[in-house]
Design an enzyme around this catalytic site. Structure first.
Site, short mmCIF file in Angstrom:
data_model
loop_
_atom_site.label_atom_id
_atom_site.label_comp_id
_atom_site.label_asym_id
_atom_site.label_seq_id
_atom_site.Cartn_x
_atom_site.Cartn_y
_atom_site.Cartn_z
N GLY A 31 5.03 6.90 3.03
CA GLY A 31 6.15 5.97 2.80
C GLY A 31 7.23 6.65 1.98
N HIS A 32 6.82 7.26 0.85
CA HIS A 32 7.79 7.99 0.01
C HIS A 32 8.42 9.13 0.81
CE1 HIS A 32 4.89 6.54 -3.24
NE2 HIS A 32 6.02 6.00 -3.60
N GLN A 141 11.32 -0.98 2.85
CA GLN A 141 11.18 -2.41 3.17
C GLN A 141 9.90 -2.98 2.55
OE1 GLN A 141 10.69 -3.46 7.38
NE2 GLN A 141 9.57 -5.26 6.64
N LYS A 142 8.92 -2.12 2.34
CA LYS A 142 7.64 -2.53 1.74
C LYS A 142 7.88 -3.43 0.52
CE LYS A 142 3.33 -2.11 0.12
NZ LYS A 142 3.52 -1.94 -1.27
N VAL A 169 6.01 2.11 6.20
CA VAL A 169 5.07 3.01 6.87
C VAL A 169 3.66 2.47 6.66
CG1 VAL A 169 4.18 5.37 7.00
CG2 VAL A 169 6.61 4.98 6.53
N SER A 178 0.52 2.38 0.11
CA SER A 178 0.90 2.04 -1.26
C SER A 178 0.15 2.97 -2.19
CB SER A 178 0.50 0.59 -1.56
OG SER A 178 0.50 0.38 -2.96
P1 PAJ Z 1 7.30 3.22 -5.71
O1 PAJ Z 1 6.30 2.13 -5.59
O2 PAJ Z 1 6.84 4.60 -6.04
O3 PAJ Z 1 8.12 3.25 -4.37
C1 PAJ Z 1 9.21 4.14 -4.22
C2 PAJ Z 1 9.94 3.75 -2.93
O4 PAJ Z 1 9.07 3.92 -1.82
C3 PAJ Z 1 10.38 2.27 -2.93
O5 PAJ Z 1 11.68 2.14 -2.39
C4 PAJ Z 1 9.34 1.63 -2.04
O6 PAJ Z 1 9.80 0.46 -1.39
C5 PAJ Z 1 9.07 2.74 -1.06
N1 PAJ Z 1 7.77 2.56 -0.38
C6 PAJ Z 1 6.57 2.29 -0.95
N2 PAJ Z 1 5.62 2.14 0.00
C7 PAJ Z 1 6.25 2.31 1.19
C8 PAJ Z 1 5.81 2.27 2.56
N3 PAJ Z 1 4.54 2.02 2.89
N4 PAJ Z 1 6.73 2.48 3.52
C9 PAJ Z 1 8.03 2.73 3.21
N5 PAJ Z 1 8.50 2.79 1.95
C10 PAJ Z 1 7.62 2.58 0.95
O7 PAJ Z 1 9.28 1.00 -5.88
C11 PAJ Z 1 9.13 1.70 -6.85
O8 PAJ Z 1 8.37 2.85 -6.85
C12 PAJ Z 1 9.81 1.41 -8.20
O9 PAJ Z 1 9.92 0.02 -8.34
C13 PAJ Z 1 11.19 2.10 -8.35
C14 PAJ Z 1 12.18 1.62 -7.29
C15 PAJ Z 1 11.04 3.61 -8.30
C16 PAJ Z 1 11.79 1.72 -9.74
O10 PAJ Z 1 10.95 2.10 -10.76
#
Ligand code: PAJ
Length: 261
Positions: A31-32, A141-142, A169, A178
């Site tokens: 996802g990241h 979007q998660k 993802v 996650s």
């Molecule tokens: P984190 O949970 O590390 O997620 C970082 C980014 O990756 C976020 O925009 C999140 O929506 C995205 N993300 C996580 N799981 C995903 C997946 N399965 N598919 C697509 N994108 C995914 O979200 C955060 O961190 C924090 O709240 C942050 C925005 C960094 C602020 O501290």
């Protein structure tokens, strides 16, 4: 790839236009990496922030336990072609006497389930926008409500950044990736599948003209939800839910109408 640990140094790095920022808390998964690849494809310079933001965790939450592996994350970011990994300390971002917050008036869903959480997210993201000065920032979007709140912050406070929201993802079986999935035992991981399945059931019900919330609730297969709600995220409407599996809290959502951009 260069690693930067202070705001001052980050503000002095020469970046070429256009600059893309991917804010993260590390423990990278696909996802990241999908956000980093999108940033790489669109931008001349890509900055990824890695900061487990203490202000978005409540006292009883998993801040201490949250998975951390900077070495592995740095390797993955390098492979994707990230230019700068910004890894500030908590003392760096929240010095003695820190007292200014970005508090979005938001109700329902995560706002109700985790008081203070979205305030912590909005505050740290505005700080990151000011430190990195990206042209574009990438979110998943998660965390649909997080993306919605950040869109509101950018609009309400005239922050000069474009936001992109990219699709969730998932693993082959449908579970949204996650960083918290590492907490799940094998049995819990199997149980957790009820969450995406229930949301899919809700979405199908909606397509057929019936109540997506009731349909999703009925399909949760024993999982206790914090909430199952329909939430507006920009131009899109999503069916979102949070549920605890053992001691792990998972969130997920599916788009009912419109498109997340
Ligand atoms: P984190 O949970 O590390 O997620 C970082 C980014 O990756 C976020 O925009 C999140 O929506 C995205 N993300 C996580 N799981 C995903 C997946 N399965 N598919 C697509 N994108 C995914 O979200 C955060 O961190 C924090 O709240 C942050 C925005 C960094 C602020 O501290």
């Amino acid at each position: 790839m260069r690693t930067v640990r202070t705001a001052t140094e980050m503000q002095q790095v020469a970046l070429s236009h256009k600059v893309g920022l991917v804010p993260t808390m590390g423990a990278f998964h696909e996802g990241h990496l999908s956000l980093m690849r999108a940033a790489r494809a669109e931008c001349a310079s890509v900055v990824v922030s890695l900061f487990v933001n203490p202000t978005q965790f409540a006292a009883n939450e998993d801040l201490e336990l949250y998975p951390r592996d900077e070495e592995r994350d740095a390797r993955l970011a390098t492979e994707v072609g990230v230019d700068v990994l910004f890894v500030p300390s908590a003392e760096e971002l929240y010095p003695e006497g820190f007292a200014t917050w970005v508090d979005v008036e938001e109700a329902g869903g995560e706002a109700a389930a985790r008081p203070g959480h979205l305030r912590g997210v909005a505050t740290v993201c505005v700080k990151l926008f000011n430190i990195v000065r990206p042209d574009v920032a990438f979110f998943g979007q998660k965390d649909a409500q997080q993306a919605a709140v950040l869109r509101r912050v950018v609009r309400d406070l005239n922050v000069d950044v474009e936001l992109r929201v990219l699709p969730t993802v998932r693993d082959a079986d449908g579970l949204a990736l996650s960083s918290r999935n590492v907490y799940l035992s094998t049995a819990e991981r199997a149980e957790a599948l009820a969450l995406p399945r229930a949301l899919e059931t809700g979405r199908s019900a909606h397509v057929q003209g019936s109540d997506p919330i009731a349909a999703a609730r009925a399909a949760l297969n024993g999982l206790e939800p914090d909430y199952v709600e329909v939430i507006d995220v920009g131009d899109a409407r999503v069916l979102a839910a949070a549920a605890r599996v053992g001691s792990t809290r998972l969130i997920d959502n599916v788009v009912l109408e419109g498109e997340l951009r």
